[in-house]
Design an enzyme around this catalytic site. Structure first.
Site, PDB file in Angstrom:
ATOM      1  N   ARG A  68      22.015 -17.566  -2.262  1.00 52.03           N
ATOM      2  CA  ARG A  68      21.550 -17.836  -3.629  1.00 52.03           C
ATOM      3  C   ARG A  68      20.665 -16.689  -4.094  1.00 52.03           C
ATOM      4  O   ARG A  68      20.698 -16.285  -5.254  1.00 52.03           O
ATOM      5  CB  ARG A  68      20.794 -19.155  -3.705  1.00 52.03           C
ATOM      6  CG  ARG A  68      20.102 -19.350  -5.059  1.00 52.03           C
ATOM      7  CD  ARG A  68      19.499 -20.734  -5.251  1.00 52.03           C
ATOM      8  NE  ARG A  68      18.857 -21.262  -4.081  1.00 52.03           N
ATOM      9  CZ  ARG A  68      17.642 -20.914  -3.631  1.00 52.03           C
ATOM     10  NH1 ARG A  68      16.946 -19.977  -4.262  1.00 52.03           N
ATOM     11  NH2 ARG A  68      17.138 -21.486  -2.556  1.00 52.03           N
ATOM     12  N   ASP A  77      25.031  -9.948 -27.271  1.00 49.61           N
ATOM     13  CA  ASP A  77      26.224 -10.434 -26.579  1.00 49.61           C
ATOM     14  C   ASP A  77      27.318  -9.394 -26.805  1.00 49.61           C
ATOM     15  O   ASP A  77      27.844  -9.253 -27.909  1.00 49.61           O
ATOM     16  CB  ASP A  77      26.637 -11.799 -27.132  1.00 49.61           C
ATOM     17  CG  ASP A  77      27.785 -12.422 -26.359  1.00 49.61           C
ATOM     18  OD1 ASP A  77      28.605 -11.668 -25.795  1.00 49.61           O
ATOM     19  OD2 ASP A  77      27.884 -13.658 -26.338  1.00 49.61           O
ATOM     20  N   TYR A  91      28.803 -17.854 -31.374  1.00 45.18           N
ATOM     21  CA  TYR A  91      29.763 -18.573 -30.538  1.00 45.18           C
ATOM     22  C   TYR A  91      29.315 -20.025 -30.408  1.00 45.18           C
ATOM     23  O   TYR A  91      28.138 -20.312 -30.203  1.00 45.18           O
ATOM     24  CB  TYR A  91      29.848 -17.886 -29.176  1.00 45.18           C
ATOM     25  CG  TYR A  91      30.488 -18.712 -28.096  1.00 45.18           C
ATOM     26  CD1 TYR A  91      31.769 -19.236 -28.249  1.00 45.18           C
ATOM     27  CD2 TYR A  91      29.815 -18.979 -26.910  1.00 45.18           C
ATOM     28  CE1 TYR A  91      32.350 -20.006 -27.259  1.00 45.18           C
ATOM     29  CE2 TYR A  91      30.394 -19.737 -25.912  1.00 45.18           C
ATOM     30  CZ  TYR A  91      31.662 -20.255 -26.092  1.00 45.18           C
ATOM     31  OH  TYR A  91      32.242 -21.014 -25.119  1.00 45.18           O
ATOM     32  N   LYS A  98      35.741 -13.001 -19.613  1.00 47.42           N
ATOM     33  CA  LYS A  98      36.607 -12.431 -20.629  1.00 47.42           C
ATOM     34  C   LYS A  98      37.117 -11.050 -20.203  1.00 47.42           C
ATOM     35  O   LYS A  98      37.787 -10.908 -19.203  1.00 47.42           O
ATOM     36  CB  LYS A  98      35.855 -12.395 -21.959  1.00 47.42           C
ATOM     37  CG  LYS A  98      35.152 -13.710 -22.326  1.00 47.42           C
ATOM     38  CD  LYS A  98      36.059 -14.923 -22.342  1.00 47.42           C
ATOM     39  CE  LYS A  98      35.443 -16.146 -23.006  1.00 47.42           C
ATOM     40  NZ  LYS A  98      34.240 -16.682 -22.365  1.00 47.42           N
TER      41      LYS A  98
END
Length: 388
Positions: A55, A181, A108, A206
């Site tokens: 982690r 972004d 978005y 993406k």
């Protein structure tokens, strides 16, 4: 290559060589998938190269984080389980209850939902302003309260363009951070940190991954203090990218430059076709001279990207029919993969903003133009629009 030499290398060279040296034992040129949760220590507290628990850090994730940072021109990268996990971690690292965030007025839908339903309940207020208008953003800032000015450029799905240098000046004047972004433009086409941004956000699901086979997110910064805060929250919250997901994104980044050139080529062909089609009332693409953000996009992007939106003359029902009528374009959410996708934002990706100021037109269709043969894409759209 040394780190200094690599920092001066071209994008494609950095995409292939940053973040990992061939394994000294085997000579493997690709990072392995370190599928481990814990690491043997050299005595109590004696960490081996900084690894103790996956982690906190994992070598495959480290390779991705260093590569993402190198491609954005930043010094610190962070990989997450999704783009929204990256966004939420950023907010927790930079804001406390009572703070305020300025969002783009066509953000978005997932980002808007995060702020409207999750962060607001935690005490983070938000308001919206067009990211394409720096003065409107300035007016939306609340002195002493606004900690983040958030911008997408191009935006999703209306492809509006924000002037990053001007927005950085507005944000910094108010003591806020500019968050960009960069998912649509990608680090290949646009470098927000070089234009004054403080944080770059990616949904690596993406274009970075590029093959529709992984979900992930990333943050890149160039400030050591901010990086320390983000790193602390990344570890404390724990929404990190797993080693296999990190490996998939790393693989995708190696061909990002090549893929983006083809995405852009195909998008330009689709735009030219749609502009001449009688069933199309408007084509939205930053590469068009009539696009209101064309001049700004031309200054801060090397090309205009692979995303295209258009409105149909027949209203919402025709938009739905077009989305249902393609065969090469796949009806589906997401974007940035090698395959072309078509969707109806009002019913799909942006359903969460229906009835708000961020609602998108009902006759809007969004395309993620893939890397297939361009002539096949044009024939497919022609059939769906009733041309065959």
């Amino acid at each position: 290559m040394s780190d200094r030499e690599l920092s001066k290398a071209g994008f494609e060279t950095r995409a292939i060589h940053a973040g990992y040296e061939p394994d000294p034992t085997t000579g493997a040129v690709i990072p392995p998938i370190y599928a481990t949760s814990t690491y043997a220590q050299d005595g109590v507290g004696g960490l081996r190269n900084g690894y103790e628990y996956s982690r906190s850090a994992n070598p495959t994730r480290t390779a991705l984080e260093e590569t993402v940072a190198a491609l954005e021109g930043g010094s610190h990268g962070f990989a997450f389980a999704s783009g929204l996990a990256a966004e939420d971690t950023l907010v927790r690292a930079t804001c406390t209850p009572g703070d305020h965030v300025v969002l783009p007025d066509d953000a978005y839908g997932g980002t808007f939902r995060l702020f409207d339903k999750v962060e607001q309940a935690w005490g983070i207020a938000h308001s919206s302003a067009p990211g394409s208008d720096p003065e409107a953003v300035r007016a939306a800032i609340r002195p002493g309260e606004t900690k983040l000015v958030w911008v997408e450029t191009p935006t999703n799905p209306l492809l509006n363009i924000g002037d990053l240098a001007a927005l950085a000046a507005v944000a910094h004047e108010a003591g806020a951070l500019l968050v960009v972004d960069n998912t649509f433009a990608t680090s290949y086409l646009q470098q927000p940190l070089a234009l004054g941004a403080d944080v770059v956000v990616h949904s690596t699901t993406k274009y970075a991954g590029g093959h529709s086979d992984v979900v992930g997110g990333a943050l890149v910064v160039d400030d050591a203090d901010l990086a320390e805060r983000i790193g602390f929250h990344q570890n404390s919250i724990g929404a990190v990218a797993g080693p296999f997901d990190a490996w998939l994104v790393l693989r995708g980044l190696k061909t990002l430059g090549l893929r983006m050139e083809r995405h852009c080529d195909n998008a330009e062909a689709v735009v030219a076709f749609l502009q001449d089609h009688p069933a199309v009332s408007q084509v939205i693409y930053p590469g068009l001279p009539e696009h209101p953000g064309h001049e700004v996009a031309g200054r801060q992007m090397s090309r205009f990207g692979g995303m295209v939106s258009f409105r149909v003359a027949g209203g919402e029902q025709q938009a739905l029919d077009v989305c249902a009528g393609t065969q090469v374009f796949t009806l589906g959410e997401s974007l940035g993969g090698v395959e072309s996708l078509i969707e109806h934002p009002g019913r799909m990706t942006h359903a969460s903003v229906a009835g708000t100021d961020l609602e998108v037109p009902a006759d809007l269709v969004r395309l993620s133009v893939g890397i297939e043969t361009a002539e096949d894409l044009l024939a497919d759209l022609d059939r769906a629009l009733g041309g065959a």
